[in-house]
Write a protein that holds these residues in place. Structure first.
Motif, PDB file in Angstrom:
ATOM      1  N   VAL A 142       0.791  -1.072   0.052  1.00 35.23           N
ATOM      2  CA  VAL A 142       0.032   0.089  -0.003  1.00 35.23           C
ATOM      3  C   VAL A 142       1.012   1.358   0.118  1.00 35.23           C
ATOM      4  CG1 VAL A 142      -1.670   1.441   1.163  1.00 35.23           C
ATOM      5  CG2 VAL A 142      -2.005  -1.179   1.122  1.00 35.23           C
ATOM      6  N   VAL A 143       2.018   1.218   0.896  1.00 29.01           N
ATOM      7  CA  VAL A 143       2.878   2.510   0.784  1.00 29.01           C
ATOM      8  C   VAL A 143       3.458   2.674  -0.464  1.00 29.01           C
ATOM      9  CG1 VAL A 143       5.098   3.337   1.943  1.00 29.01           C
ATOM     10  CG2 VAL A 143       3.252   2.310   3.641  1.00 29.01           C
ATOM     11  N   TRP A 144       4.015   1.647  -0.942  1.00 32.19           N
ATOM     12  CA  TRP A 144       4.649   1.864  -2.392  1.00 32.19           C
ATOM     13  C   TRP A 144       3.585   2.264  -3.340  1.00 32.19           C
ATOM     14  CZ3 TRP A 144       9.784   2.277  -3.590  1.00 32.19           C
ATOM     15  CH2 TRP A 144      10.802   2.211  -2.508  1.00 32.19           C
ATOM     16  N   GLY A 145       2.713   1.487  -3.444  1.00 33.35           N
ATOM     17  CA  GLY A 145       1.802   1.855  -4.448  1.00 33.35           C
ATOM     18  C   GLY A 145       0.975   3.147  -4.438  1.00 33.35           C
ATOM     19  N   LEU A 146       0.853   3.606  -3.193  1.00 41.10           N
ATOM     20  CA  LEU A 146       0.070   4.940  -3.297  1.00 41.10           C
ATOM     21  C   LEU A 146       1.149   5.948  -3.486  1.00 41.10           C
ATOM     22  CD1 LEU A 146      -2.181   4.533  -0.127  1.00 41.10           C
ATOM     23  CD2 LEU A 146      -2.763   4.690  -2.573  1.00 41.10           C
ATOM     24  N   GLY A 147       2.312   5.655  -2.721  1.00 33.89           N
ATOM     25  CA  GLY A 147       3.641   6.612  -2.954  1.00 33.89           C
ATOM     26  C   GLY A 147       3.962   6.550  -4.509  1.00 33.89           C
ATOM     27  N   GLY A 148       3.791   5.641  -5.227  1.00 34.90           N
ATOM     28  CA  GLY A 148       4.202   5.772  -6.814  1.00 34.90           C
ATOM     29  C   GLY A 148       3.117   6.490  -7.498  1.00 34.90           C
ATOM     30  N   LEU A 149       1.919   6.224  -7.055  1.00 25.54           N
ATOM     31  CA  LEU A 149       0.604   7.380  -7.656  1.00 25.54           C
ATOM     32  C   LEU A 149       1.132   8.717  -7.392  1.00 25.54           C
ATOM     33  CD1 LEU A 149      -2.200   4.923  -7.178  1.00 25.54           C
ATOM     34  CD2 LEU A 149      -1.146   5.123  -8.926  1.00 25.54           C
ATOM     35  N   VAL A 150       1.166   9.037  -6.101  1.00 23.11           N
ATOM     36  CA  VAL A 150       1.311  10.499  -5.603  1.00 23.11           C
ATOM     37  C   VAL A 150       2.531  11.138  -6.435  1.00 23.11           C
ATOM     38  CG1 VAL A 150       2.018  12.102  -3.577  1.00 23.11           C
ATOM     39  CG2 VAL A 150       0.169  10.162  -3.504  1.00 23.11           C
ATOM     40  N   HIS A 151       3.655  10.503  -6.524  1.00 24.80           N
ATOM     41  CA  HIS A 151       4.778  10.797  -7.122  1.00 24.80           C
ATOM     42  C   HIS A 151       4.486  11.044  -8.894  1.00 24.80           C
ATOM     43  CE1 HIS A 151       8.520   9.834  -9.466  1.00 24.80           C
ATOM     44  NE2 HIS A 151       8.902  11.003  -9.132  1.00 24.80           N
ATOM     45  N   SER A 152       3.950  10.185  -9.080  1.00 24.85           N
ATOM     46  CA  SER A 152       3.451  10.221 -10.731  1.00 24.85           C
ATOM     47  C   SER A 152       2.414  11.734 -10.752  1.00 24.85           C
ATOM     48  CB  SER A 152       2.666   8.802 -11.139  1.00 24.85           C
ATOM     49  OG  SER A 152       3.622   7.930 -10.947  1.00 24.85           O
ATOM     50  N   ALA A 153       1.491  11.662 -10.005  1.00 23.37           N
ATOM     51  CA  ALA A 153       0.545  12.931 -10.266  1.00 23.37           C
ATOM     52  C   ALA A 153       1.532  14.101 -10.138  1.00 23.37           C
ATOM     53  CB  ALA A 153      -0.227  13.023  -8.811  1.00 23.37           C
ATOM     54  N   PHE A 154       2.419  14.468  -9.450  1.00 23.85           N
ATOM     55  CA  PHE A 154       3.321  15.480  -9.079  1.00 23.85           C
ATOM     56  C   PHE A 154       4.007  15.654 -10.376  1.00 23.85           C
ATOM     57  CE2 PHE A 154       2.760  15.552  -4.351  1.00 23.85           C
ATOM     58  CZ  PHE A 154       2.527  17.037  -4.306  1.00 23.85           C
ATOM     59  N   SER A 155       4.579  14.440 -10.848  1.00 26.53           N
ATOM     60  CA  SER A 155       5.587  14.701 -11.972  1.00 26.53           C
ATOM     61  C   SER A 155       4.662  15.152 -13.243  1.00 26.53           C
ATOM     62  CB  SER A 155       6.236  12.996 -12.324  1.00 26.53           C
ATOM     63  OG  SER A 155       6.901  12.645 -11.340  1.00 26.53           O
ATOM     64  N   VAL A 173      15.083  15.480  -9.060  1.00 27.16           N
ATOM     65  CA  VAL A 173      15.100  15.704  -7.384  1.00 27.16           C
ATOM     66  C   VAL A 173      13.927  14.837  -6.866  1.00 27.16           C
ATOM     67  CG1 VAL A 173      15.118  17.416  -5.390  1.00 27.16           C
ATOM     68  CG2 VAL A 173      16.608  17.791  -7.655  1.00 27.16           C
ATOM     69  N   LEU A 174      12.826  15.235  -7.374  1.00 29.05           N
ATOM     70  CA  LEU A 174      11.434  14.686  -6.864  1.00 29.05           C
ATOM     71  C   LEU A 174      11.570  13.219  -6.750  1.00 29.05           C
ATOM     72  CD1 LEU A 174       8.591  15.158  -5.804  1.00 29.05           C
ATOM     73  CD2 LEU A 174       7.976  14.969  -8.234  1.00 29.05           C
ATOM     74  N   SER A 175      12.062  12.524  -7.712  1.00 28.08           N
ATOM     75  CA  SER A 175      12.138  11.039  -7.790  1.00 28.08           C
ATOM     76  C   SER A 175      13.239  10.523  -6.574  1.00 28.08           C
ATOM     77  CB  SER A 175      12.736  10.589  -9.368  1.00 28.08           C
ATOM     78  OG  SER A 175      11.745  11.163 -10.090  1.00 28.08           O
ATOM     79  N   ILE A 176      14.106  11.283  -6.608  1.00 28.07           N
ATOM     80  CA  ILE A 176      15.134  10.829  -5.637  1.00 28.07           C
ATOM     81  C   ILE A 176      14.538  10.935  -4.081  1.00 28.07           C
ATOM     82  CG2 ILE A 176      17.317  11.358  -4.315  1.00 28.07           C
ATOM     83  CD1 ILE A 176      18.548  12.003  -7.288  1.00 28.07           C
ATOM     84  N   ALA A 177      13.877  12.083  -3.898  1.00 27.10           N
ATOM     85  CA  ALA A 177      13.073  12.335  -2.674  1.00 27.10           C
ATOM     86  C   ALA A 177      12.127  11.318  -2.235  1.00 27.10           C
ATOM     87  CB  ALA A 177      12.947  13.856  -2.422  1.00 27.10           C
ATOM     88  N   SER A 178      11.381  11.196  -3.242  1.00 31.35           N
ATOM     89  CA  SER A 178      10.359  10.125  -3.084  1.00 31.35           C
ATOM     90  C   SER A 178      10.914   8.670  -2.850  1.00 31.35           C
ATOM     91  CB  SER A 178       9.442   9.918  -4.246  1.00 31.35           C
ATOM     92  OG  SER A 178       8.752  11.587  -4.672  1.00 31.35           O
ATOM     93  N   PHE A 179      11.850   8.464  -3.457  1.00 34.67           N
ATOM     94  CA  PHE A 179      12.567   6.946  -3.165  1.00 34.67           C
ATOM     95  C   PHE A 179      13.034   6.996  -1.878  1.00 34.67           C
ATOM     96  CE2 PHE A 179      16.025   4.024  -3.625  1.00 34.67           C
ATOM     97  CZ  PHE A 179      15.545   2.930  -3.882  1.00 34.67           C
ATOM     98  N   VAL A 180      13.644   7.967  -1.368  1.00 36.91           N
ATOM     99  CA  VAL A 180      14.490   8.002  -0.115  1.00 36.91           C
ATOM    100  C   VAL A 180      13.400   8.055   1.033  1.00 36.91           C
ATOM    101  CG1 VAL A 180      15.815   9.440   1.648  1.00 36.91           C
ATOM    102  CG2 VAL A 180      16.482   9.131  -0.696  1.00 36.91           C
TER     103      VAL A 180
END
Length: 203
Positions: A142-155, A173-180
């Motif tokens: 759930v964490v990675w799934g929702l995190g990926g969707l939020v990151h994609s929306a921002f992108s 920068v956003l991708s690295i920060a999201s992954f960390v």
């Protein structure tokens, strides 16, 4: 350490640096994005030739590059190029969430099995007899799934609201920060559950 550095340079530094270098020579943004995305694909092809196989992540990289090239040839739209990776991330995020209902194991757990094949049997034993172990991997899906969707929306928002030349660097920068952030959350949850710590301590 050396392999990690090569991966970092090919997959992150080269695409962004290549884009801005090509733009400095007045290469059109859409072609700078396309050509800047080649180093990760070349790395994947080199490893495929060397090891005679391509893993899932390698296929993912090649798909992104292929879609980018087709997009460039078909539309010439730089903004569509900027969001090509985001749409793949949307699919991956949905796949992770769907794995909670479809299939025998969450995608996050399956990915871990692939990363540590020598511990697969022990992990499977823990999955069979430890409810908290099963629960933490479902939470992580759930964490990675929702995190990926939020990151994609921002992108996607960045790609369509900011100047094209600003987006590659900012999105990296956003991708690295999201992954960390997602990695930190993952390690905290696994540490709190405790099973993985006990397994690694016995190595």
């Amino acid at each position: 350490m050396g392999k990690s550095l090569v991966t970092l340079l090919c997959d992150i530094a080269a695409p962004v640096g290549g884009y801005y270098l090509l733009r400095a020579f007045d290469v059109a943004p859409v072609w700078a994005l396309t050509l800047g995305g080649l180093p990760p694909a070349l790395r994947v092809l080199y490893l495929a030739a060397r090891h005679r196989r391509v893993d899932g992540m390698g296929i993912f990289v090649l798909l992104i590059v292929a879609v980018g090239l087709v997009t460039t040839l078909a539309t010439g739209d730089a903004r569509l190029q900027l969001v090509r990776g985001a749409w793949f991330s949307v699919l991956i995020g949905l796949w992770m969430l769907a794995s909670l209902r479809i299939g025998r194991r969450p995608t996050t757990y399956q990915a871990t099995l692939a990363l540590v094949p020598r511990r697969a049997a022990e992990l499977e034993d823990r999955w069979a007899d430890t409810p908290s172990f099963r629960r933490v991997w479902r939470v992580l899906a759930v964490v990675w799934g929702l995190g990926g969707l939020v990151h994609s929306a921002f992108s996607i928002v960045l790609a369509y609201t900011l100047p094209v030349d600003v987006v590659p660097g900012l999105d990296t920068v956003l991708s690295i920060a999201s992954f960390v952030v997602l990695q930190v959350v993952t390690q905290v949850l696994l540490a709190r559950e405790g099973t993985m710590n006990r397994m690694w301590a016995r190595r």
